[in-house]
Design a protein around this motif. Structure first.
Motif, PDB file in Angstrom:
ATOM      1  N   ILE A  67      54.558 -48.303  -7.293  1.00  0.00           N
ATOM      2  CA  ILE A  67      54.181 -46.866  -7.101  1.00  0.00           C
ATOM      3  C   ILE A  67      54.485 -46.306  -5.660  1.00  0.00           C
ATOM      4  O   ILE A  67      54.272 -47.121  -4.808  1.00  0.00           O
ATOM      5  N   VAL A  68      54.808 -45.054  -5.891  1.00  0.00           N
ATOM      6  CA  VAL A  68      55.151 -44.425  -4.592  1.00  0.00           C
ATOM      7  C   VAL A  68      54.197 -43.331  -4.377  1.00  0.00           C
ATOM      8  O   VAL A  68      54.241 -42.222  -5.233  1.00  0.00           O
ATOM      9  N   LYS A  69      53.111 -43.392  -3.473  1.00  0.00           N
ATOM     10  CA  LYS A  69      52.295 -42.213  -3.347  1.00  0.00           C
ATOM     11  C   LYS A  69      52.479 -41.298  -2.374  1.00  0.00           C
ATOM     12  O   LYS A  69      52.778 -41.655  -1.352  1.00  0.00           O
ATOM     13  N   ILE A  70      52.474 -39.963  -2.605  1.00  0.00           N
ATOM     14  CA  ILE A  70      52.770 -38.980  -1.378  1.00  0.00           C
ATOM     15  C   ILE A  70      51.460 -38.202  -1.257  1.00  0.00           C
ATOM     16  O   ILE A  70      51.061 -37.276  -2.270  1.00  0.00           O
ATOM     17  N   PRO A  71      50.789 -38.689  -0.262  1.00  0.00           N
ATOM     18  CA  PRO A  71      49.656 -37.541  -0.209  1.00  0.00           C
ATOM     19  C   PRO A  71      49.688 -36.200   0.357  1.00  0.00           C
ATOM     20  O   PRO A  71      50.587 -36.098   1.247  1.00  0.00           O
ATOM     21  N   THR A  72      48.688 -35.441  -0.036  1.00  0.00           N
ATOM     22  CA  THR A  72      48.847 -34.124   0.330  1.00  0.00           C
ATOM     23  C   THR A  72      47.710 -33.530   1.160  1.00  0.00           C
ATOM     24  O   THR A  72      47.821 -32.784   1.987  1.00  0.00           O
ATOM     25  N   ASN A  73      46.414 -34.232   0.733  1.00  0.00           N
ATOM     26  CA  ASN A  73      45.302 -33.788   1.555  1.00  0.00           C
ATOM     27  C   ASN A  73      44.301 -35.214   1.220  1.00  0.00           C
ATOM     28  O   ASN A  73      44.574 -36.056   0.527  1.00  0.00           O
ATOM     29  N   LEU A  74      42.934 -34.819   1.419  1.00  0.00           N
ATOM     30  CA  LEU A  74      41.947 -35.957   1.224  1.00  0.00           C
ATOM     31  C   LEU A  74      41.635 -36.448  -0.173  1.00  0.00           C
ATOM     32  O   LEU A  74      41.465 -37.394  -0.466  1.00  0.00           O
ATOM     33  N   ASN A  75      41.963 -35.246  -0.978  1.00  0.00           N
ATOM     34  CA  ASN A  75      41.404 -35.513  -2.395  1.00  0.00           C
ATOM     35  C   ASN A  75      42.669 -35.440  -3.251  1.00  0.00           C
ATOM     36  O   ASN A  75      42.537 -35.443  -4.447  1.00  0.00           O
ATOM     37  N   PHE A  76      43.685 -34.967  -2.882  1.00  0.00           N
ATOM     38  CA  PHE A  76      44.729 -34.721  -3.790  1.00  0.00           C
ATOM     39  C   PHE A  76      46.177 -35.444  -3.254  1.00  0.00           C
ATOM     40  O   PHE A  76      46.477 -35.507  -2.384  1.00  0.00           O
ATOM     41  N   GLY A  77      46.797 -35.961  -4.386  1.00  0.00           N
ATOM     42  CA  GLY A  77      48.210 -36.611  -3.990  1.00  0.00           C
ATOM     43  C   GLY A  77      49.175 -36.599  -5.324  1.00  0.00           C
ATOM     44  O   GLY A  77      48.730 -36.289  -6.354  1.00  0.00           O
ATOM     45  N   ILE A  78      50.194 -37.271  -5.238  1.00  0.00           N
ATOM     46  CA  ILE A  78      51.262 -37.186  -6.116  1.00  0.00           C
ATOM     47  C   ILE A  78      52.010 -38.578  -6.087  1.00  0.00           C
ATOM     48  O   ILE A  78      52.028 -39.344  -5.037  1.00  0.00           O
ATOM     49  N   GLN A  79      51.855 -39.310  -7.424  1.00  0.00           N
ATOM     50  CA  GLN A  79      52.567 -40.666  -7.478  1.00  0.00           C
ATOM     51  C   GLN A  79      53.586 -40.784  -8.560  1.00  0.00           C
ATOM     52  O   GLN A  79      53.358 -40.327  -9.366  1.00  0.00           O
ATOM     53  N   VAL A  80      54.659 -41.355  -7.847  1.00  0.00           N
ATOM     54  CA  VAL A  80      55.636 -41.770  -8.837  1.00  0.00           C
ATOM     55  C   VAL A  80      55.639 -43.140  -9.069  1.00  0.00           C
ATOM     56  O   VAL A  80      55.551 -44.007  -8.361  1.00  0.00           O
ATOM     57  N   GLU A  81      55.646 -43.700 -10.500  1.00  0.00           N
ATOM     58  CA  GLU A  81      55.397 -44.903 -10.820  1.00  0.00           C
ATOM     59  C   GLU A  81      56.515 -45.748 -11.936  1.00  0.00           C
ATOM     60  O   GLU A  81      56.447 -45.722 -12.781  1.00  0.00           O
TER      61      GLU A  81
END
Length: 201
Positions: A67-81
């Motif tokens: 998993i590569v997780k790209i955080p954008t703010n406290l409650n939302f993010g993008i994950q490439v799995e």
């Protein structure tokens, strides 16, 4: 088998390289939203349907990925799995088909609290290996499309000490069998996944 070994080694090296990069970036700027990396593995429960026998049952097999997780703010993010995933079906308790894919889901993630998060998004599936039963033996075939598309959704529960559990539902949107390979009704896959993993940072 050589192809599976190569993909597994490439996946492992990519995770290690990205983790080293993330640690360097974190050292440079501890206040930035750094990338997060994890490895995971678990069980697949899958079934093919469409241009196949109607008495197909679920096949239990494996998944292994990162998993590569790209955080954008406290409650939302993008994950490439990216993951290796083996799916198929059984008939009368025996494996009828077994397909190995290299999946690349890109998921939007929403956190409900510190423990739970929910993810959904599209995925690209690259066919690595395909086998079907012939004369009571699994034999290599060449019926599947090289690249297909699907949707993924599910939830993640974060334990203490960087461990997490994950549930995923996968559905192939596009027909997985080529028209020139005798497909008439369209063939797709339902896949349920249970995995455990570990965050490196």
């Amino acid at each position: 088998m050589k192809k599976l070994t190569f993909i597994s080694a490439l996946l492992f090296m990519s995770v290690c390289t990205l983790n080293i990069y993330a640690q360097k970036e974190k050292t440079k700027n501890s206040n930035s939203n750094e990338l997060n990396f994890a490895i995971k593995g678990g069980l697949n429960f899958s079934k093919t349907f469409g241009d196949v026998e109607n008495n197909n049952s679920f096949l239990t097999d494996f998944n292994l990925g990162a998993i590569v997780k790209i955080p954008t703010n406290l409650n939302f993010g993008i994950q490439v799995e990216p993951q290796l995933s083996r799916v198929g079906s059984t008939i009368n308790g025996k494996t009828n088909s077994r397909f190995t894919f290299f999946d690349i889901p890109v998921l939007a993630q929403i956190h409900s609290d510190k423990k739970w998060s929910f993810e959904a998004g599209p995925k690209l599936a690259v066919t690595l290996d395909q086998k079907q039963i012939r004369q009571e033996q699994l034999e290599s075939v060449d019926r599947l499309k090289k690249i297909t598309l699907g949707l993924v959704g599910g939830a993640t529960y974060n334990f203490d000490n960087n461990w997490f559990g994950q549930f995923r539902i996968n559905h192939w949107l596009s027909d997985i069998v080529r028209k020139d390979a005798g497909d008439t009704e369209g063939t797709s896959i339902w896949l349920f996944q249970l995995s455990v993993g570990y965050w490196f940072n």
